[in-house]
Design an enzyme around this catalytic site. Sequence first.
Site: not given
Length: 302
Positions: A12, A14, A106, A212, A262
């Site tokens: 999959s 994103e 968040d 990050f 993913h």
Amino acid sequence: MPLSLASPFNVSFEFFPPRTPEMEETLWRAVKRLEPLAPRFVSVTYGAGGTTRERTHKTVQRILNETSLVPAAHLTCADAACHEVNAVADSYWDMGVRHIVALRGDPAPGTGAYVPHPEGYPWASHLVEALKKRHDFEVTVATFPEGHPDSPSLDAELDNLKRKIDAGASRAITQFFFDNWTYLRFVDRAHKAGITVPIVPGITNFTQMTRFAAQAGATVPRTMAPLFEGLENDPETRKLVAATVAAEQCRQLADAGVTEFHFYTLNRADLAYALCHILGLRPKTEDRRPSTTERSPRTEDR
């Protein structure tokens, strides 16, 4: 949606909703490049408190209208009242979306630590429960193999995941990670805790996401940094090294028995496409039109 019979893997992807016309062109080049690989679904991110609501809806709607892909729309409960979240869920359902990635979300930048909205769903588990009661969504949730930055311990992370599964989620996708043993140990602990749904590893580009890592709760192994030393002004070589690192990560996970991945694409197709190719995925050929001598299948045969 089935994958090539040559590969035992499901994938999959994103994407995030674009902010500018130029970013939109980049996104749709990625979407069309990856579409022939027939992923299980593609997810589209959603900003806290609905900050990308219109752009997310537009992206999801276009995926539905212009591609063969199955969209999974992100939905968060941060900074939003229940009725606002419910309205978004209803609009997705009416649009034809049947898969939601349910997240706590968040807090808005500059607002400090997460605090549940006084009239909202306090945690992702409550959002999952509400979605399942409202519509027959398939619900995917997130989990953090090294623990969410707000989790006091890995046991607390597993407890939170179990609450989301018990509320009706059928799959978990991990935050990105760079140490495969961390993921494999986490999955083993989850199984021992009675969690039996798939826990799908989230894979990303090392060079683009290391900044990050700390805020996402992901550790950067000390052995990785030297691989990129001296390449600060050589983006093409950095790109090749990053692809090699990601390919090795996927190969090791596949050898360990992982069958679903993913990919956090960052709206770029090249790395995800290459990794899928390494895993044995090939573009689906166009459906072959039956010749005049072939029998047309009856509805009962389908």
